[in-house]
Write a protein that holds these residues in place. Structure first.
Motif, mmCIF file in Angstrom:
data_model
loop_
_atom_site.group_PDB
_atom_site.id
_atom_site.type_symbol
_atom_site.label_atom_id
_atom_site.label_comp_id
_atom_site.label_asym_id
_atom_site.label_seq_id
_atom_site.Cartn_x
_atom_site.Cartn_y
_atom_site.Cartn_z
ATOM 1 N N ASN A 241 0.806 -1.189 -0.060
ATOM 2 C CA ASN A 241 0.131 0.162 -0.061
ATOM 3 C C ASN A 241 1.011 1.227 -0.024
ATOM 4 O O ASN A 241 1.579 1.597 1.018
ATOM 5 N N PRO A 242 0.961 2.182 -1.018
ATOM 6 C CA PRO A 242 1.704 3.334 -1.173
ATOM 7 C C PRO A 242 1.677 3.992 -0.060
ATOM 8 O O PRO A 242 2.644 4.801 0.233
ATOM 9 N N MET A 243 0.231 4.185 0.472
ATOM 10 C CA MET A 243 0.206 5.217 1.625
ATOM 11 C C MET A 243 0.848 4.645 2.881
ATOM 12 O O MET A 243 1.640 5.120 3.477
ATOM 13 N N MET A 244 0.755 3.166 3.216
ATOM 14 C CA MET A 244 1.425 2.687 4.273
ATOM 15 C C MET A 244 2.893 2.762 4.388
ATOM 16 O O MET A 244 3.618 3.130 5.177
ATOM 17 N N ILE A 245 3.555 2.644 3.055
ATOM 18 C CA ILE A 245 4.943 2.708 2.772
ATOM 19 C C ILE A 245 5.493 4.019 3.268
ATOM 20 O O ILE A 245 6.351 4.270 3.781
ATOM 21 N N SER A 246 4.732 5.071 2.576
ATOM 22 C CA SER A 246 5.078 6.267 2.736
ATOM 23 C C SER A 246 5.023 6.686 4.355
ATOM 24 O O SER A 246 5.910 7.641 4.923
ATOM 25 N N PHE A 247 3.813 6.379 4.901
ATOM 26 C CA PHE A 247 3.746 6.696 6.347
ATOM 27 C C PHE A 247 4.649 6.145 7.175
ATOM 28 O O PHE A 247 5.286 6.860 8.109
ATOM 29 N N LEU A 248 4.979 4.922 7.061
ATOM 30 C CA LEU A 248 6.030 4.195 7.607
ATOM 31 C C LEU A 248 7.349 4.931 7.787
ATOM 32 O O LEU A 248 8.173 4.789 8.661
ATOM 33 N N SER A 249 7.699 5.516 6.692
ATOM 34 C CA SER A 249 9.097 5.915 6.285
ATOM 35 C C SER A 249 9.134 7.491 6.982
ATOM 36 O O SER A 249 10.331 7.692 7.287
ATOM 37 N N HIS A 250 8.073 8.030 7.375
ATOM 38 C CA HIS A 250 8.323 9.263 8.075
ATOM 39 C C HIS A 250 7.673 9.149 9.495
ATOM 40 O O HIS A 250 7.693 10.021 10.375
#
Length: 538
Positions: A280-289
């Motif tokens: 999930n692109p949203m989860m990937i981006s969220f976890l990275s920040h």
């Protein structure tokens, strides 16, 4: 103050497998189905396989002859029936560990008593999880497997369900075997996923097992119906969820929490490890920040997304009980001892020791170990009593109890309800008679300050006289006129929030006022402001 991050929670299932074995052992066992049907990236057990691949990068790989030669979860498909073969007729539970993989399941015998049946067989269903999962996870998946097989036994007895479903699956397997048995050289290689996809499409039993797996992976449990006849309530509750008192216990409480989520909040994942990075692109981006020290507003700026996008994403996480809402952790936060819980301090001490074991290997008896764990958690709580800021907590524990001087301990205490954050509220009040003594308006104030006071519609004439007197005494005490003018302007803007007795974090977010500016307002206008702390509410 970084969180521990082990990438993927070892208690989450990686998949499941279904095998069949002739009860008379007259023929070898057979793997009926594996889900996910295609190999996943997370199936690789780790760096050892990567090193082997690097060594053999130029080595020619021999093509597979049969689909059963494929490897899933570090195990060859033809070996699954051997691993899940019943060894004790009185022990129907399965718990097999192979390298970094653990198979937990249950087997049962389908006899030949049904009409038209002339053979009996054993069917095994096992969930695949990490080899380093907790003992709690082993118990949970064993219980889940028993429930699933209990439901299948009931359906088999009532409508011959399992035998009919196995016949559907075996029909596809027999078709492939018949194709492979031909002596034609141009028969293309048939990968296992083509067989498993067709079996999944045709079999209602496999579809139900797939739904169970996916709901366990996403939500931890749900209610299912096998063949629209047998209701099955399943739940694989992680230990983190079991001890997390911040998770709402009712639907109404959950709805209220979701509705209360604001951009100045942040979240804690219920499990003690952050979740795997999903496709999930949203989860990937969220976890990275993500960090528990960053608000959603800060995270969304780094993600370059809108407020509505991140709040919708967070609400889904909270609704699925994968995360809970808190205020961002910062050194100025104040914490107090939480209300009495239905969990004993001994249970929580054992859980803390399991999550963060003591590094020093001190030889103690079992009773001494139990006493030491309880004493440690009790000692940690003494640094919070009655209330303390996070900064003071870190200073004191770093000197006297280094093992507890970290953010992980604070997060543990918050999630288990042993401590709660307190909020500072401000209320507009009449100054006390004691303050009035010796105070007057003898020191002349500037015209612009008088204009600000007189034009304020939120205050009564009597209260305006109090503010006038405060300004006069500030100037008398050598406060610069410009500084006082700015503070008075901020004070007048904040009056509606003071009248509602709002708390500090909400005031800062709603007005965008800086913390130093707010502190200046609180200092100069202290005589007409009452400050009090209460446990934080979302």
């Amino acid at each position: 103050m970084a969180l521990l991050d082990t990438a993927r929670c070892p208690d989450n299932p990686m998949g499941f497998v279904v095998t069949i074995l002739d009860s008379l052992h007259s023929s070898p066992g057979h793997v009926l189905f594996v889900y996910p049907t295609r190999q996943q990236k997370l199936e690789r057990s780790g760096s050892i396989e990567d090193i082997i691949d690097a060594i053999n990068i130029n080595k020619k790989v021999e093509p597979l002859q049969r689909w059963t030669d494929e490897t899933r979860f570090g195990i060859t498909l033809e070996h699954f029936p051997l691993l899940l073969e019943p060894r004790d007729p009185n022990q129907t539970d399965l718990n097999v560990k192979v390298d970094a993989t653990r198979l937990i399941g249950h087997w049962f015998k389908v006899d030949d008593s049904a009409p038209g049946a002339n053979d009996s067989f054993v069917i095994s269903i096992a969930f695949i999880i990490s080899g380093n999962c907790t003992s709690h996870a082993v118990e949970a998946y064993t219980s889940l497997s028993q429930k699933v097989n209990g439901a299948l036994k009931s359906l088999q007895k009532a409508v011959n369900f399992v035998r009919l479903q196995v016949a559907v699956v075996m029909k596809e397997h027999d078709r492939v075997e018949d194709l492979l048995s031909r002596e034609e050289e141009d028969i293309p290689y048939i990968p296992s996923y083509t067989i498993f996809d067709k079996c999944l499409h045709d079999s209602e039993m496999l579809q139900s097992l797939k739904n169970i797996y996916e709901n366990i992976l996403s939500f931890g449990g749900s209610t299912f119906y096998f063949d629209r006849r047998v209701q099955l309530n399943i739940s694989v509750v992680s230990k983190g969820l079991l001890y997390c008192t911040l998770v709402p216990k009712t639907v109404t409480a959950m709805r209220e929490l979701v509705d209360a989520i604001q951009p100045f909040h942040t979240l804690l994942f219920v499990d003690d490890q952050r979740p795997a990075v999903e496709p999930n692109p949203m989860m990937i981006s969220f976890l990275s920040h993500y960090s528990p020290e960053r608000s959603f507003e800060e995270i969304r700026l780094l993600m370059n997304c809108s407020v509505n996008q991140i709040l919708l994403f967070v609400r889904n996480l909270v609704n699925s009980m994968r995360a809970v809402i808190i205020f961002p952790i910062c050194l100025s936060n104040t914490y107090a001892i939480g209300p009495e819980s239905n969990m004993s301090l001994k249970e929580l001490a054992d859980f803390y020791d399991e999550l963060f074991p003591e590094k020093r290997n001190i030889l103690r008896s079992q009773s001494e170990k139990e006493s030491s764990k309880l004493h440690f958690l009790t000692e940690v709580l003494t640094f919070i009593t009655p209330t303390t800021t996070l900064e003071d907590y870190f200073i004191n524990t770093a000197r006297l109890l280094p093992r507890a001087a970290n953010t992980e301990t604070i997060i543990f205490l918050l999630k288990t309800g042993l401590i709660v954050q307190t909020h500072m509220h401000f209320l507009l009040i009449e100054p006390s008679p004691k303050w009035h003594k010796g105070k007057d308006c003898s020191f002349e104030v500037s015209k612009r300050i008088l204009t600000l006071i007189s034009k304020c519609t939120a205050l009564s004439d009597k209260f305006k006289s109090h503010v006038h007197k405060i300004c006069s005494n500030c100037l008398k005490n050598k406060v610069p006129e410009m500084e006082l003018f700015v503070a008075l302007s901020d004070f007048i803007c904040l009056i509606p929030l003071f009248q509602k007795s709002e708390y500090l974090e909400k005031i800062i977010y709603d007005t965008r006022i800086s913390r130093p500016s707010l502190d200046r307002v609180l200092l100069y206008f202290k005589p007409v402001l009452s400050t009090f702390e209460v446990p934080a509410k979302m």
